[in-house]
Design a protein around this motif. Structure first.
Motif, PDB file in Angstrom:
ATOM      1  N   THR A 237       0.796  -1.146  -0.219  1.00 15.57           N
ATOM      2  CA  THR A 237       0.080   0.046  -0.216  1.00 15.57           C
ATOM      3  C   THR A 237       0.904   1.262  -0.183  1.00 15.57           C
ATOM      4  O   THR A 237       1.796   1.515   0.710  1.00 15.57           O
ATOM      5  CB  THR A 237      -0.787  -0.034   1.137  1.00 15.57           C
ATOM      6  OG1 THR A 237      -1.677  -1.102   1.296  1.00 15.57           O
ATOM      7  CG2 THR A 237      -1.870   1.342   1.188  1.00 15.57           C
ATOM      8  N   ALA A 238       0.780   2.155  -0.945  1.00 21.07           N
ATOM      9  CA  ALA A 238       1.163   3.637  -0.922  1.00 21.07           C
ATOM     10  C   ALA A 238      -0.077   4.654  -0.707  1.00 21.07           C
ATOM     11  O   ALA A 238      -1.362   4.402  -1.016  1.00 21.07           O
ATOM     12  CB  ALA A 238       1.665   3.976  -2.192  1.00 21.07           C
ATOM     13  N   GLN A 239       0.173   5.429   0.247  1.00 16.69           N
ATOM     14  CA  GLN A 239      -0.835   6.588   0.592  1.00 16.69           C
ATOM     15  C   GLN A 239      -1.006   7.376  -0.748  1.00 16.69           C
ATOM     16  O   GLN A 239      -0.256   7.600  -1.606  1.00 16.69           O
ATOM     17  CB  GLN A 239      -0.162   7.289   1.806  1.00 16.69           C
ATOM     18  CG  GLN A 239       0.052   6.533   3.023  1.00 16.69           C
ATOM     19  CD  GLN A 239      -1.313   5.800   3.518  1.00 16.69           C
ATOM     20  OE1 GLN A 239      -2.178   6.395   3.524  1.00 16.69           O
ATOM     21  NE2 GLN A 239      -1.210   4.529   3.678  1.00 16.69           N
ATOM     22  N   ASP A 240      -2.360   7.877  -0.580  1.00 18.60           N
ATOM     23  CA  ASP A 240      -2.882   8.645  -1.730  1.00 18.60           C
ATOM     24  C   ASP A 240      -1.857   9.884  -2.046  1.00 18.60           C
ATOM     25  O   ASP A 240      -1.520  10.144  -3.086  1.00 18.60           O
ATOM     26  CB  ASP A 240      -3.906   9.369  -1.113  1.00 18.60           C
ATOM     27  CG  ASP A 240      -5.338   8.460  -1.179  1.00 18.60           C
ATOM     28  OD1 ASP A 240      -5.000   7.308  -0.827  1.00 18.60           O
ATOM     29  OD2 ASP A 240      -6.389   8.922  -1.544  1.00 18.60           O
ATOM     30  N   ALA A 241      -1.345  10.656  -0.783  1.00 18.63           N
ATOM     31  CA  ALA A 241      -0.457  11.730  -1.205  1.00 18.63           C
ATOM     32  C   ALA A 241       0.745  11.274  -1.888  1.00 18.63           C
ATOM     33  O   ALA A 241       1.379  12.062  -2.949  1.00 18.63           O
ATOM     34  CB  ALA A 241      -0.102  12.629   0.095  1.00 18.63           C
ATOM     35  N   TRP A 242       1.475  10.227  -1.264  1.00 17.40           N
ATOM     36  CA  TRP A 242       2.608   9.719  -2.028  1.00 17.40           C
ATOM     37  C   TRP A 242       2.362   9.463  -3.728  1.00 17.40           C
ATOM     38  O   TRP A 242       3.139   9.569  -4.546  1.00 17.40           O
ATOM     39  CB  TRP A 242       3.417   8.458  -1.613  1.00 17.40           C
ATOM     40  CG  TRP A 242       4.472   8.032  -1.749  1.00 17.40           C
ATOM     41  CD1 TRP A 242       5.687   8.633  -1.307  1.00 17.40           C
ATOM     42  CD2 TRP A 242       4.719   7.085  -2.982  1.00 17.40           C
ATOM     43  NE1 TRP A 242       6.605   7.652  -2.072  1.00 17.40           N
ATOM     44  CE2 TRP A 242       6.227   7.058  -3.019  1.00 17.40           C
ATOM     45  CE3 TRP A 242       4.075   6.622  -3.698  1.00 17.40           C
ATOM     46  CZ2 TRP A 242       6.625   5.940  -4.044  1.00 17.40           C
ATOM     47  CZ3 TRP A 242       4.717   5.586  -4.720  1.00 17.40           C
ATOM     48  CH2 TRP A 242       6.069   5.336  -4.685  1.00 17.40           C
ATOM     49  N   LEU A 243       1.218   8.547  -3.733  1.00 14.07           N
ATOM     50  CA  LEU A 243       0.817   8.224  -5.237  1.00 14.07           C
ATOM     51  C   LEU A 243       0.724   9.592  -5.964  1.00 14.07           C
ATOM     52  O   LEU A 243       1.171   9.599  -7.241  1.00 14.07           O
ATOM     53  CB  LEU A 243      -0.394   7.356  -5.243  1.00 14.07           C
ATOM     54  CG  LEU A 243      -0.100   5.783  -4.731  1.00 14.07           C
ATOM     55  CD1 LEU A 243      -1.631   5.199  -4.443  1.00 14.07           C
ATOM     56  CD2 LEU A 243       0.571   5.041  -5.697  1.00 14.07           C
ATOM     57  N   SER A 320      10.273   0.123  -5.819  1.00 13.39           N
ATOM     58  CA  SER A 320      11.458   0.548  -5.361  1.00 13.39           C
ATOM     59  C   SER A 320      11.545   1.588  -4.745  1.00 13.39           C
ATOM     60  O   SER A 320      12.222   1.776  -3.683  1.00 13.39           O
ATOM     61  CB  SER A 320      12.468   0.328  -6.610  1.00 13.39           C
ATOM     62  OG  SER A 320      13.713   0.724  -6.242  1.00 13.39           O
ATOM     63  N   GLN A 321      10.998   2.686  -5.219  1.00 12.89           N
ATOM     64  CA  GLN A 321      11.190   4.317  -4.671  1.00 12.89           C
ATOM     65  C   GLN A 321      10.489   4.168  -3.393  1.00 12.89           C
ATOM     66  O   GLN A 321      10.739   4.715  -2.355  1.00 12.89           O
ATOM     67  CB  GLN A 321      10.651   5.115  -5.763  1.00 12.89           C
ATOM     68  CG  GLN A 321      11.245   5.508  -6.884  1.00 12.89           C
ATOM     69  CD  GLN A 321      10.407   6.238  -7.794  1.00 12.89           C
ATOM     70  OE1 GLN A 321       9.507   6.905  -7.496  1.00 12.89           O
ATOM     71  NE2 GLN A 321      10.964   6.381  -8.961  1.00 12.89           N
ATOM     72  N   LEU A 322       9.242   3.417  -3.302  1.00 10.05           N
ATOM     73  CA  LEU A 322       8.529   3.387  -1.872  1.00 10.05           C
ATOM     74  C   LEU A 322       9.284   2.793  -0.775  1.00 10.05           C
ATOM     75  O   LEU A 322       9.507   3.324   0.386  1.00 10.05           O
ATOM     76  CB  LEU A 322       7.178   2.659  -2.185  1.00 10.05           C
ATOM     77  CG  LEU A 322       6.316   2.676  -0.891  1.00 10.05           C
ATOM     78  CD1 LEU A 322       5.863   3.965  -0.677  1.00 10.05           C
ATOM     79  CD2 LEU A 322       5.068   1.709  -1.382  1.00 10.05           C
ATOM     80  N   ALA A 323       9.862   1.668  -1.330  1.00  8.01           N
ATOM     81  CA  ALA A 323      10.523   0.761  -0.088  1.00  8.01           C
ATOM     82  C   ALA A 323      12.050   1.532   0.270  1.00  8.01           C
ATOM     83  O   ALA A 323      12.465   1.501   1.318  1.00  8.01           O
ATOM     84  CB  ALA A 323      11.234  -0.502  -0.859  1.00  8.01           C
ATOM     85  N   ASP A 324      12.455   2.577  -0.595  1.00  7.34           N
ATOM     86  CA  ASP A 324      13.522   3.219  -0.295  1.00  7.34           C
ATOM     87  C   ASP A 324      13.420   4.602   0.475  1.00  7.34           C
ATOM     88  O   ASP A 324      14.044   5.530   0.499  1.00  7.34           O
ATOM     89  CB  ASP A 324      14.486   3.694  -1.791  1.00  7.34           C
ATOM     90  CG  ASP A 324      14.999   2.372  -2.334  1.00  7.34           C
ATOM     91  OD1 ASP A 324      15.214   1.467  -1.479  1.00  7.34           O
ATOM     92  OD2 ASP A 324      15.520   2.574  -3.399  1.00  7.34           O
ATOM     93  N   GLY A 325      12.056   4.911   0.319  1.00  5.82           N
ATOM     94  CA  GLY A 325      11.368   6.126   0.980  1.00  5.82           C
ATOM     95  C   GLY A 325      11.600   7.202   0.123  1.00  5.82           C
ATOM     96  O   GLY A 325      11.692   8.474   0.698  1.00  5.82           O
ATOM     97  N   ARG A 326      11.798   7.300  -1.014  1.00  6.28           N
ATOM     98  CA  ARG A 326      11.733   8.133  -1.964  1.00  6.28           C
ATOM     99  C   ARG A 326      10.616   8.912  -2.313  1.00  6.28           C
ATOM    100  O   ARG A 326       9.599   8.069  -2.551  1.00  6.28           O
ATOM    101  CB  ARG A 326      12.837   7.778  -3.178  1.00  6.28           C
ATOM    102  CG  ARG A 326      14.097   7.444  -2.859  1.00  6.28           C
ATOM    103  CD  ARG A 326      14.623   7.286  -4.223  1.00  6.28           C
ATOM    104  NE  ARG A 326      14.707   5.826  -4.539  1.00  6.28           N
ATOM    105  CZ  ARG A 326      14.711   5.124  -5.687  1.00  6.28           C
ATOM    106  NH1 ARG A 326      14.850   6.167  -6.808  1.00  6.28           N
ATOM    107  NH2 ARG A 326      14.481   3.931  -6.202  1.00  6.28           N
TER     108      ARG A 326
END
Length: 326
Positions: A237-243, A320-326
């Motif tokens: 899951t990625a949050q709305d704002a991040w997406l 990958s970006q999500l996992a790296d906190g980018r």
């Protein structure tokens, strides 16, 4: 033998209507340019450009049990009514659930406010104009069907089919999803929608109906898709704002997460379908629908280019970006 004229009939819903009508033994004519596709075997195609003078000459004056109008172009709708309504026993306008002004109220029914038809280029507003033009001419024999999200084999939009096909492609890998809490999916199989339109017309039903399925929680829908796909991986899951910050779009189109709806529009996938259900509207179960869709997707290619969703390479990069906190 009953005689039905479909104004269209070569695209997805129109083709399914024609197919089922032919199978039921009706005489079916489709008036269309024929540029989108062919009509089903057994149906007659009358090639006509509705933007040109004399577009209806080949079918004018013919006694028709039913006319099914699929267009959202107000001019086309009005000219067809003027040319054909005097010889039609019943008239069906296929409108859209997009006619409503608000998507914020879960359970809103057919009496909810609709747009003013101020912009012919806006699909929902154009459908309102088509509804009003039809009501002005054939109110006593008019059925207005407002389909919601149509799903099923052959779906050209790739929206509903994205999730089950992506999970089948991912296998034991990861699949990116939006937050599911408070979100729903509401779809109707195109085969069920077509069957009901045909049956309703056969009994000269009139009025306005949301041709929509039962809403399912987004999490419930994804779980069903995972079971059907045999998915053993992880839903991330990625949050709305991040997406949104990473340029992932709502609902449909390129670089989207299909069926993901903005929080303020949560009522869009929770329209009332009670009137449809009370009018004998069929609705196959979501797992049966997903199974049929996946079988079709396997034939078409799980990794094919799609009109909606993320390409697998895009998705893996985002994960990958999500996992790296980018």
């Amino acid at each position: 033998m009953k005689r039905t004229l479909i104004l269209g009939g070569t695209a997805w819903l129109g083709h399914e209507l024609a197919r089922q009508l032919v199978r039921s033994g009706q005489e079916v004519t489709c008036l269309a340019r024929g540029s989108v596709g062919a009509v089903p075997e057994g149906a007659q195609l009358v090639r006509s450009d509705r933007s040109q003078p004399g577009a209806y000459d080949a079918v004018r004056g013919i006694g028709l049990d039913e006319v099914i109008e699929l267009s959202y172009d107000q001019r086309f709708v009005q000219e067809a009514l003027a040319a054909l309504s005097a010889h039609a026993g019943h008239w069906t306008l296929v409108s859209s659930i997009s006619v409503y002004t608000s998507a914020q109220q879960p359970g809103a029914d057919e009496d909810a406010p609709v747009h003013e038809p101020s912009d012919p280029g806006d699909y929902g507003k154009a459908k309102v104009a088509a509804e009003r033009a039809s009501a002005a001419m054939v109110a006593d024999r008019l059925l207005i069907a407002r389909p919601g999200l149509l799903a099923g084999p052959g779906d050209p939009s790739d929206r509903f089919s994205y999730w089950v096909s992506r999970m089948a492609l991912a296998g034991a890998g990861q699949v990116l999803i939006p937050p599911t809490a408070g979100r729903h999916v509401q779809a109707i199989d195109v085969r069920d929608a077509a069957a009901w339109i045909i049956e309703a017309a056969a009994r000269s039903l009139t009025g306005t109906f949301n041709v929509a399925g039962t809403p399912h929680g987004f999490a419930q829908f994804l779980s069903a898709a995972a079971r059907i796909a045999g998915f053993s991986g992880e839903l991330v899951t990625a949050q709305d704002a991040w997406l949104r910050e990473h340029h992932v779009n709502y609902w449909a189109g390129a670089r989207s997460l299909p069926l993901w709806i903005a929080p303020e529009d949560h009522g869009f996938a929770q329209r009332s379908n009670q009137r449809y259900a009370l009018a004998n509207g069929p609705e196959r179960g979501v797992e049966e629908l997903l199974g049929d869709v996946l079988a079709d997707e396997r034939v078409r290619g799980l990794d094919r280019p799609r009109r909606a969703g993320l390409e697998r390479a895009e998705e893996l990069e985002l994960l990958s970006q999500l996992a790296d906190g980018r």
